[in-house]
Motif scaffolding. Structure first.
Motif, PDB file in Angstrom:
ATOM      1  N   GLY A   1       1.471   5.407   0.296  1.00 48.83           N
ATOM      2  CA  GLY A   1       0.933   6.431   1.193  1.00 48.83           C
ATOM      3  C   GLY A   1       1.927   6.837   2.255  1.00 48.83           C
ATOM      4  O   GLY A   1       1.998   8.007   2.642  1.00 48.83           O
TER       5      GLY A   1
ATOM      6  N   GLU B   1       0.834  -1.193   0.000  1.00 45.53           N
ATOM      7  CA  GLU B   1       0.000   0.000   0.000  1.00 45.53           C
ATOM      8  C   GLU B   1       0.876   1.254   0.000  1.00 45.53           C
ATOM      9  O   GLU B   1       1.716   1.428   0.885  1.00 45.53           O
ATOM     10  CB  GLU B   1      -0.910   0.041   1.234  1.00 45.53           C
TER      11      GLU B   1
ATOM     12  N   LYS C   1     -18.801   4.656 -12.473  1.00 42.95           N
ATOM     13  CA  LYS C   1     -18.247   4.514 -11.131  1.00 42.95           C
ATOM     14  C   LYS C   1     -17.378   5.724 -10.831  1.00 42.95           C
ATOM     15  O   LYS C   1     -16.806   6.338 -11.723  1.00 42.95           O
ATOM     16  CB  LYS C   1     -17.417   3.232 -11.016  1.00 42.95           C
ATOM     17  N   GLU C   2     -17.311   6.054  -9.556  1.00 44.48           N
ATOM     18  CA  GLU C   2     -16.517   7.209  -9.154  1.00 44.48           C
ATOM     19  C   GLU C   2     -15.031   6.886  -9.289  1.00 44.48           C
ATOM     20  O   GLU C   2     -14.577   5.794  -8.915  1.00 44.48           O
ATOM     21  CB  GLU C   2     -16.835   7.597  -7.705  1.00 44.48           C
ATOM     22  N   GLU C   3     -14.266   7.803  -9.826  1.00 46.48           N
ATOM     23  CA  GLU C   3     -12.831   7.636  -9.971  1.00 46.48           C
ATOM     24  C   GLU C   3     -12.118   8.798  -9.294  1.00 46.48           C
ATOM     25  O   GLU C   3     -12.665   9.899  -9.169  1.00 46.48           O
ATOM     26  CB  GLU C   3     -12.427   7.587 -11.453  1.00 46.48           C
ATOM     27  N   ALA C   4     -10.891   8.520  -8.844  1.00 44.81           N
ATOM     28  CA  ALA C   4     -10.108   9.578  -8.208  1.00 44.81           C
ATOM     29  C   ALA C   4      -9.808  10.683  -9.220  1.00 44.81           C
ATOM     30  O   ALA C   4      -9.622  10.420 -10.414  1.00 44.81           O
ATOM     31  CB  ALA C   4      -8.805   8.997  -7.666  1.00 44.81           C
ATOM     32  N   GLY C   5      -9.771  11.888  -8.734  1.00 45.87           N
ATOM     33  CA  GLY C   5      -9.462  13.002  -9.614  1.00 45.87           C
ATOM     34  C   GLY C   5      -8.019  12.938 -10.115  1.00 45.87           C
ATOM     35  O   GLY C   5      -7.135  12.395  -9.443  1.00 45.87           O
ATOM     36  N   ARG C   6      -7.773  13.465 -11.309  1.00 47.11           N
ATOM     37  CA  ARG C   6      -6.424  13.498 -11.867  1.00 47.11           C
ATOM     38  C   ARG C   6      -5.584  14.543 -11.143  1.00 47.11           C
ATOM     39  O   ARG C   6      -6.070  15.628 -10.806  1.00 47.11           O
ATOM     40  CB  ARG C   6      -6.480  13.825 -13.356  1.00 47.11           C
ATOM     41  N   LEU C   7      -4.336  14.195 -10.905  1.00 46.50           N
ATOM     42  CA  LEU C   7      -3.421  15.153 -10.304  1.00 46.50           C
ATOM     43  C   LEU C   7      -2.950  16.123 -11.378  1.00 46.50           C
ATOM     44  O   LEU C   7      -2.406  15.719 -12.403  1.00 46.50           O
ATOM     45  CB  LEU C   7      -2.216  14.431  -9.700  1.00 46.50           C
TER      46      LEU C   7
END
Length: 337
Positions: free
Chosen positions: A241, A239, A324-330
């Protein structure tokens, strides 16, 4: 449950569980035969310097189970290939396989290792590395990996070798790529410099450089016995982070964003270069095949979702397209003054 009530999925799950248990059993057996798992060995010379410093300093591991347990399938498959190939290769070359060696580095215990193959008539160290096909490509372009260079260099020092041989083998096809180098004074100095560097870093291992990218981004970190000691108490194998704690203040975050932007731009440039060289090598009706040290072919055509047709079909039927929800682009851009 009676035999009549069993399903194919249930039988399959039993097989999956048994395979997992079998690999874990092999791990436990192999680790039981290695009494000094967390000490510095030849294989650790070229890996992460902080891990090597921890090992040499005998630092208590924070995550021993990552080393002692688990399936470790790729490693075991590599071991199986070694057990099959090395005796036959030693017989063909007139050498000895799986030779225990000890490099006197000035410490009490020295640095141990097990050399794949010693070829005495040529005073050559031969080391077999089982890899996937893409790594053969990297060896053709860049030569042996640094980690392997230091490991085999350590064996060569211990054996007073004249030659070193890295034999990379694709474990799916048996294809090999070999690298041969004379073990001359410059190579010897390179290995000793690495050993002396690790010895110095082992005096304060917490300040040794990290050479890997951290959990979730590095196989070495994900299997490291000092994972949390190195990356913090929140670090978890597999993981990402925990890397965030490196950026302790605004200038550190600024530097990280600058690095991200640089590598993003390099990625785009390399994609364009790949497209150009693909056109050079494969365009104009040129047939796939072998060209010197390289070969190329095309895989069979595949199928992907036709997004436009799918959306039209749903719209014609008055049904919303499932999403489906996706993480926003950096997005990283220069800050406005």
């Amino acid at each position: 449950m009676s035999e009549e009530q069993e399903t194919a999925d249930e039988i399959g799950q039993l097989v999956d569980d048994a395979v997992k248990a079998a690999f874990e059993h092999v791990t436990n057996e192999l680790q039981a035969a290695r009494p000094d798992v967390f000490g510095l060995s030849m294989s650790g010379l070229g890996r992460c310097r902080r891990a090597a410093a921890y090992a040499l300093a005998r630092t208590e591991p924070s995550d021993p189970d990552l080393v002692l347990h688990g399936e470790k399938r790729a490693a075991h498959l590599g071991t199986a290939v070694h057990r099959m190939l090395l005796p036959a290769l030693a017989h063909a070359l007139g050498g000895t396989h799986e030779v225990p060696v000890l490099l006197a580095d000035g410490s009490v215990s020295g640095i141990p290792g097990i050399l794949d193959l010693w070829w005495p008539s040529k005073r050559a160290v031969v080391d077999v590395k089982t890899v996937r096909e893409y790594k053969l490509d990297r060896v053709l372009v860049h030569g042996e990996e640094y980690e392997h260079r230091m490991q085999v260099g350590g064996y060569a020092l211990a054996q007073d070798a004249r030659w070193v041989v890295w034999l990379y083998l694709d474990r799916s096809s048996g294809q090999t790529v070999r690298v041969v180098e004379e073990f001359g004074p410059e190579f010897r100095r390179e290995v000793w410099h690495r050993i002396w560097e690790i010895q110095k870093l082992a005096e304060t291992p917490e300040y040794a450089p990290r050479d890997e990218r951290g959990p979730g981004l590095s196989y070495q970190c994900d299997g490291c016995g000092w994972l949390r000691r190195c990356w913090g108490s929140t670090a978890r194998s597999g993981e990402s982070g925990a890397q965030a704690h490196i950026a302790v203040d605004e200038p550190a975050v600024e530097a990280a964003l600058a690095q991200y932007a640089m590598h993003r731009d390099e990625e785009g440039r390399h994609k364009k270069l790949k497209a150009f060289w693909r056109a050079v090598a494969t365009g104009g009706g040129r047939k796939p095949g072998t060209y010197g040290r390289w070969r190329y072919h095309f895989t069979k055509p595949g199928y992907g979702l036709d997004q436009k047709t799918i959306r039209k079909d749903y719209a014609d039927r008055g049904v919303e397209v499932p999403v489906k929800e996706e993480a926003g682009r950096l997005m990283v851009r220069p800050a406005k003054k």
